[in-house]
Design an enzyme around this catalytic site. Structure first.
Site, mmCIF file in Angstrom:
data_model
loop_
_atom_site.group_PDB
_atom_site.id
_atom_site.type_symbol
_atom_site.label_atom_id
_atom_site.label_comp_id
_atom_site.label_asym_id
_atom_site.label_seq_id
_atom_site.Cartn_x
_atom_site.Cartn_y
_atom_site.Cartn_z
ATOM 1 N N GLU A 150 32.826 50.394 38.550
ATOM 2 C CA GLU A 150 31.872 49.591 37.154
ATOM 3 C C GLU A 150 31.081 50.576 35.979
ATOM 4 O O GLU A 150 30.911 50.109 34.960
ATOM 5 C CB GLU A 150 30.332 49.375 37.797
ATOM 6 C CG GLU A 150 30.084 48.011 38.978
ATOM 7 C CD GLU A 150 30.776 46.774 38.392
ATOM 8 O OE1 GLU A 150 30.549 46.687 36.764
ATOM 9 O OE2 GLU A 150 30.860 46.133 39.419
ATOM 10 N N ASP A 202 40.240 40.284 41.992
ATOM 11 C CA ASP A 202 40.049 39.567 40.801
ATOM 12 C C ASP A 202 40.800 40.472 39.629
ATOM 13 O O ASP A 202 41.838 40.737 39.031
ATOM 14 C CB ASP A 202 38.587 39.552 40.387
ATOM 15 C CG ASP A 202 37.696 40.507 40.208
ATOM 16 O OD1 ASP A 202 37.797 41.671 40.750
ATOM 17 O OD2 ASP A 202 36.611 40.247 39.945
ATOM 18 N N GLU A 236 27.723 32.073 43.726
ATOM 19 C CA GLU A 236 28.699 32.783 43.366
ATOM 20 C C GLU A 236 29.332 32.497 45.158
ATOM 21 O O GLU A 236 30.346 33.066 44.960
ATOM 22 C CB GLU A 236 27.411 34.062 44.595
ATOM 23 C CG GLU A 236 28.135 35.561 44.163
ATOM 24 C CD GLU A 236 28.768 36.026 42.478
ATOM 25 O OE1 GLU A 236 28.405 35.466 41.566
ATOM 26 O OE2 GLU A 236 29.137 37.406 43.197
ATOM 27 N N GLU A 270 32.679 34.341 33.745
ATOM 28 C CA GLU A 270 33.515 34.172 34.562
ATOM 29 C C GLU A 270 34.437 33.303 33.744
ATOM 30 O O GLU A 270 35.719 32.559 32.609
ATOM 31 C CB GLU A 270 34.366 34.254 35.194
ATOM 32 C CG GLU A 270 34.608 36.036 35.725
ATOM 33 C CD GLU A 270 34.045 36.553 35.842
ATOM 34 O OE1 GLU A 270 32.630 36.012 35.902
ATOM 35 O OE2 GLU A 270 33.613 37.674 35.947
HETATM 36 C C1 DMJ Z 1 31.754 42.057 34.878
HETATM 37 O O1 DMJ Z 1 30.949 43.127 35.191
HETATM 38 C C2 DMJ Z 1 33.409 42.770 34.455
HETATM 39 O O2 DMJ Z 1 33.957 41.016 34.160
HETATM 40 C C3 DMJ Z 1 34.620 42.551 36.234
HETATM 41 O O3 DMJ Z 1 35.310 42.671 36.135
HETATM 42 C C4 DMJ Z 1 33.548 40.812 36.595
HETATM 43 N N1 DMJ Z 1 31.995 42.174 37.136
HETATM 44 C C5 DMJ Z 1 32.052 41.448 36.089
HETATM 45 C C6 DMJ Z 1 30.992 39.845 35.797
HETATM 46 O O4 DMJ Z 1 30.984 39.311 36.522
#
Ligand code: DMJ
Length: 789
Positions: free
Chosen positions: A136, A280, A373, A404
């Site tokens: 993060e 992802d 979610e 997204e």
């Molecule tokens: C963001 O911090 C980034 O896009 C990450 O890859 C996935 N989670 C969040 C958004 O949903």
């Protein structure tokens, strides 16, 4: 004084003229450039509204709470509150994550101010006593700093800061990376998920570092490699690229990579894979890394992993989670994070499948007003005992305004220029203005079932959601005009690029100190050379598969031939050529700008509504919500009723009947026609189809049924004597087809009085009658478009 008043008056006058001009420049949903410009500006205003709220009520903490207008801080008392503390390192997250959005808006003054504020606020040595998640912190803070540095130092950009900028963003990025890098000093080279920026591992429980996931372990490679390009210190790339490949080594024989494992022992905790949470950005960065760094090995990983997903985890409308060993489906749900995947498919050129997968998320938005979610696509197992309802099909009900869905919408629009995607953007914009906007920012949903909001605005709302929405409407953004081929958006939507000069300087000057990272990598490489070989290569596997399919008789040359054909198909982007962030469709695909292919030429537009009717259940608060794709103002402008193969499935009931079968005339009956009026000398012996219409439903022609037609009826028109109407009826019948031939919408039928009510039709008289308007009544139901002549 008079002068001031005049100036003010003039100013107001100008404003009025400007507004009038603006409103005349477009009719909504024409999506001309003035309209797009207006939406773009609206998004910019929304961004500044929330960013300024953060500066006033949240700064210098990480976030602002959009409803209560107070800072959202780390949980300083409970270090183990991971949901909060993984992300909030007390390093002004919202400020840093917003820098590249301001750069994209092209606002040099605001950009310079924000860059300076970062300098003033974040300690130069990043010596913060915070335990944070490496992933993060990398994507939000390190990525935010690097991207802003690229903008600040690129003379071709609007926000170029020139000599006044002292590279402090890059210096900070380097200091932060140095504090994160020890997390890679494991026995495998795969990083542990958390580290304390000041004391490294001294204060960390084993529990907090014993499990990592594929996305978190592999992804920092992209930001760290970029840092190597900028500093020429190659340790960032070497260390994280090694971890990326090591993570990929954890894949199964089927080339499916498990999401969760121990970074120190490589023990796999759960043999599950998919495209959403925990994995992802592994896929995303294999592909984007290959574009940004011209890295064919990374492209190979993307191609192999995508191919494996396509074989084992792909359904028509989504990818689901499968067992990495057997390829069998494990969970019947999809998650909000997987909505990014169509964007990556677009980048790779698989636009057609991206369109299908993206539609699923549109249907989720239609149903829940956001993307839950986690949503179950098939009813819960104990079906039969518990009735299927919205509570047991939405497994995790929050929607944190994640980016997204808008991100994929943006990519699909850039690739197709289909107004369908602009319409989606327009709806998201309206929702942001009306449903998600609060006093101090944007609040997502705590629960899509109840519609309750959450008092939180994660930094990605400004860093990603609003950025992609802005770019959707900004045709002429410098990113769209760039001819840069090594250019991508990071997973946190921070633009990154490499110019030929940057590549050349890096290749000439790169170095790696013989320090602990060097020694560690050398050690790991030696170790893995002595260990048994990993899983068979992709080439071996394809050869194995071909041997099975073609039979053992085939000569090796034949197999080699087949193999190279197969690999050629797998390894190369199929439909598009990359140009910066915008895939360009090949010339032979004729695209009309602003046409909606999806609305008109895609017959399966409403298939999801039908297939998943059992689990796409609207919560009560969404009952009256319009669906985005059939929103009347958009739909009627862009849907071509002469040629379209996509129309909403009727929600009305229709039935067919014959007045009698003892017809005394030749069939078929030929009507005479004048305009939209058809005169039928007889209806006897014809198969008649009538539709039962009610306001709000969709009729046979794919149109919403307007209440207007019902308002025009009054009781006197009806036939009080025969049918005893007191109130105008709530439903009407409409003749839509005769002898299987559907008539155009708004057709009127006139039939012969004697044919229906004459002596030879006496047996019909207790079923048929007519009202004062001479509209036909069947069992006292008005057939509104059939008149008795
Ligand atoms: C963001 O911090 C980034 O896009 C990450 O890859 C996935 N989670 C969040 C958004 O949903």
């Amino acid at each position: 004084m008079v002068l001031v008043e005049n100036v003010v008056y003039l100013f107001h006058l100008l404003q009025i003229v400007r507004l009038c001009l603006a409103s005349e420049r477009f009719t909504p949903f024409s999506f001309n450039r003035y309209e797009l410009e207006d939406y773009k500006n609206e998004v910019r205003d929304l961004f500044y509204f929330a960013f300024d709220s953060y500066l006033t009520h949240g700064y210098p903490y990480d976030e602002v709470k959009p409803i209560s207008c107070v800072p959202k801080t780390r949980n300083f008392t409970h270090e183990h509150d991971l949901i909060t503390n993984d992300v909030l390192g007390n390093f002004t997250t919202t400020l840093v994550d917003s820098l590249s959005t301001i750069a994209i808006l092209g606002d040099v003054d605001r950009f310079a101010e924000a860059v300076e504020l970062v300098d003033k606020t974040i300690p130069a040595d990043f010596s913060l006593d915070v335990t944070i998640q490496v992933f993060e912190t990398t994507i939000r803070i390190l990525g935010g700093l690097i991207s802003a540095h690229l903008y600040a130092t690129d003379p071709t950009k609007k926000v170029y800061l020139g000599p006044s900028y002292n590279n402090h963003l890059l210096t900070k990025a380097k200091v932060l990376a140095d504090r994160l890098l020890p997390s890679y000093l494991t026995r495998t080279g795969i990083p542990v998920p958390r580290i304390n920026l000041r004391s490294q591992f001294q204060k960390i429980d084993y529990m907090l570092v014993s499990e990592n996931n594929a996305a978190a372990a592999a992804s920092p490679m992209l930001e760290f490699t970029m840092l190597s390009y900028l500093t020429h210190d190659d340790k960032y790339r070497e260390v994280t690229a090694y971890a990326f490949k090591k993570t990929w080594d954890l894949r199964s024989e089927l080339n499916l990579l498990s999401m969760s494992f121990n970074p120190d022992t490589m023990e796999i905790y759960h043999p599950m894979t998919g495209t959403g949470a925990s994995i992802d950005s592994f896929f995303e960065y294999a592909l984007k890394g290959s574009i940004l760094f011209d890295d064919s090995e990374l492209y190979q990983i993307w191609a192999e992993s995508y191919y494996a997903l396509s074989i084992h985890a792909k359904a028509d409308w989504f990818f689901y989670n499968v067992n990495t060993q057997s390829g069998e489906m494990i969970t019947p749900w999809i998650d909000s994070l997987s909505a990014f995947f169509p964007g990556s498919q677009v980048l790779d050129g698989d636009v057609a499948d991206a369109e299908m997968k993206h539609l699923m998320f549109l249907k989720l938005w239609n149903t829940y007003g956001g993307i839950p979610e986690r949503w179950l696509f098939s009813p819960p197992r104990d079906r039969g005992r518990t009735p299927v309802n919205v509570s047991n099909t939405v497994q995790l009900g929050w929607y944190a305004l994640r980016p997204e869905f808008v991100e994929s919408t943006y990519f699909l629009y850039r690739a197709t220029k289909d107004v369908f995607y602009l319409n989606i953007g327009w709806h998201i914009l309206q929702d942001l203005k009306t449903r998600f906007k609060f006093e101090c920012g944007f609040a997502g949903l705590q629960n899509v079932i109840t519609g309750e909001h959450q008092d939180r605005m994660e930094s990605f709302v400004l860093g990603e959601t609003l950025k992609y929405l802005y770019l959707l409407f900004d045709e002429s953004n410098e990113l769209h005009k760039s001819s840069q081929r090594n250019q991508i958006f990071s997973t946190e939507a921070h633009p990154m690029w490499l110019t030929p000069k940057m590549k050349e300087q890096y290749n000439r000057n790169k170095f790696m100190d013989h320090d602990i990272y060097f020694t560690h990598l050398e050690h790991l490489k030696k170790l893995s050379a002595t260990r048994r070989k990993g899983p068979p290569s992709f080439q071996d596997k394809v050869l194995g598969l071909l041997k099975l399919t073609l039979g053992v008789e085939n000569t090796d040359e034949e197999l080699d031939d087949e193999l190279s054909k197969t690999l050629a198909a797998v390894h190369h982007p199929r439909h598009t050529i990359m140009h910066g962030t915008c895939p360009v469709l090949p010339k032979d695909k004729k695209l009309t700008f602003y046409h909606s292919r999806l609305l008109n030429d895609f017959p399966q537009l409403f298939r999801i509504d039908h297939n998943y009717a059992a689990t796409l259940i609207k919560p009560k608060w969404r009952q009256n919500a319009q669906h985005i794709e059939t929103f009347p103002d958009f739909y009627y402008r862009w849907y071509d009723r002469r040629t379209s193969v996509s129309q909403p499935a009727p929600l009305t009931a229709s039935f067919e009947f014959m007045l009698d079968s003892k017809h005394t005339h030749p069939l078929p009956v030929k009507p005479t026609k004048q305009g939209n009026v058809y005169y039928f000398p007889t209806l006897h012996g014809c198969k008649l189809r009538v539709e039962r219409i009610m306001p709000g439903l969709i009729d046979t022609y794919g149109d919403y049924i307007s209440p207007k037609i019902f308002k025009s009826l009054c009781p006197e028109d009806l036939n009080p004597g025969a049918c005893g109407f007191v109130q105008p009826p709530q439903e009407l019948l409409i003749m839509v087809a005769i002898d299987g031939k559907q008539f155009p919408k708004d057709s009127i039928f006139v039939t012969d009085y004697d044919d229906l009510f004459g002596p030879h039709a006496a047996d019909m008289n207790d079923i048929l009658s007519y009202n004062k308007k001479r509209q036909l009544l069947i069992n006292c139901n008005i057939v509104a478009n059939v008149y008795v002549g």
